[in-house]
Design an enzyme around this catalytic site. Sequence first.
Site, PDB file in Angstrom:
ATOM      1  N   ASP A  36       0.705  -1.331  -0.121  1.00  0.00           N
ATOM      2  CA  ASP A  36       0.118   0.011   0.223  1.00  0.00           C
ATOM      3  C   ASP A  36       0.425   1.499  -0.414  1.00  0.00           C
ATOM      4  O   ASP A  36       2.133   1.385   0.555  1.00  0.00           O
ATOM      5  CB  ASP A  36      -0.424   0.407   1.054  1.00  0.00           C
ATOM      6  CG  ASP A  36      -2.256   0.396   1.073  1.00  0.00           C
ATOM      7  OD1 ASP A  36      -2.401   1.574  -0.303  1.00  0.00           O
ATOM      8  OD2 ASP A  36      -3.491   1.225   2.382  1.00  0.00           O
ATOM      9  N   HIS A  53       2.103   3.959  -9.185  1.00  0.00           N
ATOM     10  CA  HIS A  53       2.299   2.143  -9.301  1.00  0.00           C
ATOM     11  C   HIS A  53       3.214   1.520  -9.799  1.00  0.00           C
ATOM     12  O   HIS A  53       3.477   0.669  -9.845  1.00  0.00           O
ATOM     13  CB  HIS A  53       0.389   1.574  -9.964  1.00  0.00           C
ATOM     14  CG  HIS A  53      -0.125   2.635  -8.939  1.00  0.00           C
ATOM     15  ND1 HIS A  53      -0.444   2.070  -7.679  1.00  0.00           N
ATOM     16  CD2 HIS A  53      -1.367   3.013  -9.611  1.00  0.00           C
ATOM     17  CE1 HIS A  53      -1.794   2.294  -7.242  1.00  0.00           C
ATOM     18  NE2 HIS A  53      -2.668   2.627  -8.502  1.00  0.00           N
ATOM     19  N   LEU A 147      10.203 -21.521  -5.067  1.00  0.00           N
ATOM     20  CA  LEU A 147       9.310 -19.404  -4.949  1.00  0.00           C
ATOM     21  C   LEU A 147       8.292 -20.041  -5.463  1.00  0.00           C
ATOM     22  O   LEU A 147       7.751 -20.028  -6.873  1.00  0.00           O
ATOM     23  CB  LEU A 147       9.614 -18.258  -4.988  1.00  0.00           C
ATOM     24  CG  LEU A 147       8.956 -17.313  -4.467  1.00  0.00           C
ATOM     25  CD1 LEU A 147       8.725 -17.301  -2.964  1.00  0.00           C
ATOM     26  CD2 LEU A 147       9.691 -15.993  -4.847  1.00  0.00           C
TER      27      LEU A 147
HETATM   28  C1  IPE Z   1      -5.498  -2.572  -0.122  1.00  0.00           C
HETATM   29  O1  IPE Z   1      -5.087  -1.146  -0.337  1.00  0.00           O
HETATM   30  C2  IPE Z   1      -5.398  -3.269  -1.418  1.00  0.00           C
HETATM   31  C3  IPE Z   1      -4.066  -3.484  -2.010  1.00  0.00           C
HETATM   32  C4  IPE Z   1      -3.180  -3.637  -1.691  1.00  0.00           C
HETATM   33  C5  IPE Z   1      -4.130  -4.374  -3.610  1.00  0.00           C
HETATM   34  P1  IPE Z   1      -6.377  -0.203  -0.797  1.00  0.00           P
HETATM   35  O2  IPE Z   1      -5.736   0.808  -0.707  1.00  0.00           O
HETATM   36  O3  IPE Z   1      -7.226  -0.379  -1.541  1.00  0.00           O
HETATM   37  O4  IPE Z   1      -7.081  -0.221   0.681  1.00  0.00           O
HETATM   38  P2  IPE Z   1      -7.823   0.526   1.644  1.00  0.00           P
HETATM   39  O5  IPE Z   1      -8.371   1.957   0.579  1.00  0.00           O
HETATM   40  O6  IPE Z   1      -6.264   1.923   2.533  1.00  0.00           O
HETATM   41  O7  IPE Z   1      -8.692  -0.312   3.151  1.00  0.00           O
HETATM   42  C1  IPE Z   2      -1.354   0.343  -3.444  1.00  0.00           C
HETATM   43  O1  IPE Z   2      -1.366   2.014  -3.721  1.00  0.00           O
HETATM   44  C2  IPE Z   2      -1.489  -0.205  -4.782  1.00  0.00           C
HETATM   45  C3  IPE Z   2      -3.323  -1.138  -5.014  1.00  0.00           C
HETATM   46  C4  IPE Z   2      -4.066  -0.940  -3.873  1.00  0.00           C
HETATM   47  C5  IPE Z   2      -3.842  -1.366  -6.410  1.00  0.00           C
HETATM   48  P1  IPE Z   2      -2.372   2.901  -2.985  1.00  0.00           P
HETATM   49  O2  IPE Z   2      -3.090   3.076  -4.650  1.00  0.00           O
HETATM   50  O3  IPE Z   2      -3.602   2.360  -2.734  1.00  0.00           O
HETATM   51  O4  IPE Z   2      -1.837   4.182  -2.902  1.00  0.00           O
HETATM   52  P2  IPE Z   2      -2.728   4.468  -1.562  1.00  0.00           P
HETATM   53  O5  IPE Z   2      -3.070   3.535  -0.587  1.00  0.00           O
HETATM   54  O6  IPE Z   2      -3.587   5.458  -2.285  1.00  0.00           O
HETATM   55  O7  IPE Z   2      -0.516   5.680  -1.750  1.00  0.00           O
HETATM   56 MG    MG Z   3      -3.769   1.828  -0.703  1.00  0.00          MG
END
Ligand code: IPE
Ligand code: IPE
Ligand code: MG
Length: 256
Positions: A36, A53, A147
């Site tokens: 995240d 990303h 792995l």
């Molecule tokens: C969790 O992150 C999902 C992934 C890492 C794919 P999100 O950013 O979607 O989750 P929330 O919104 O912080 O709960």
């Molecule tokens: C995690 O990073 C990637 C996915 C959930 C696909 P985020 O896109 O949720 O990044 P933040 O949480 O907005 O910083």
């Molecule tokens: Mg996120």
Amino acid sequence: MTTFLKKKRKRSLNSSESSYDIDPASLPCHVAIIMDGNGRWAKKRILNRIEGHKKGAEVVRAIVRTCRETGISILTLYAFSTENWQRPKTEIFALMTLLKNFLESELKEMLDNNIRLNAIGQIEKLPENVQQVLHKTMALTKKNNGLMLNLALSYGGRAEIVRMVREIAIKTKEGDIDPDFITSELVSDFLYTKGIPDPDLLIRTSGEMRISNFLLWQIAYTEIFVTKTLWPDFSKQEFLEILKHYQHRERRFGKV
Ligand code: IPE
Ligand code: IPE
Ligand code: MG
């Protein structure tokens, strides 16, 4: 635990690996990561979320390599949740393109290094072209026993549980399952993670203290580590540090 995993855990580290100062005997067999913070990483730099990303995908490459080098058996990465479909179409498109590019560019690495690709989640909801590469990569790496790289794609713990309940209900109705024989082992066999041992260690980056619908059933006794580091800044060094911390945790499983 399957035989290949038992075999894998017994494997000793070679000299360069042991320099990581990690005890191979208490290495987690299965590590799961909620990657995240890509969006916040980009925002801090006044960049588009998609740049976050992209950087995140590079970190995935590094962490997969580290797992392979340290002898971890399974790495499950939360790459896209069932809720992530509610993001803007452009962001979803970018994530799907990155996923497809990742699978294509990493195929050689997976084949050369005995990595097996697996996917959990609603794979049928992914764009057709992504499904194609995914199935192709899984088929080509099927026989590898190093792995296991397990990607959670359009994955949601609740959706997984609903699917399991529905399947068990159908089999019960048809007389194939006796309700008296519904055990936690049977439930596990109806999840996407059938045959995969539960994670020993769950890491979440970017500091949020929540599970966000990840592996709800499977993390019953998983050790959890949350780091404030945003996923694009996560490094091999920090991963190794977390592994060392894990080795000092006392896992009790409800006993004394
Ligand atoms: C969790 O992150 C999902 C992934 C890492 C794919 P999100 O950013 O979607 O989750 P929330 O919104 O912080 O709960
Ligand atoms: C995690 O990073 C990637 C996915 C959930 C696909 P985020 O896109 O949720 O990044 P933040 O949480 O907005 O910083
Ligand atoms: Mg996120």
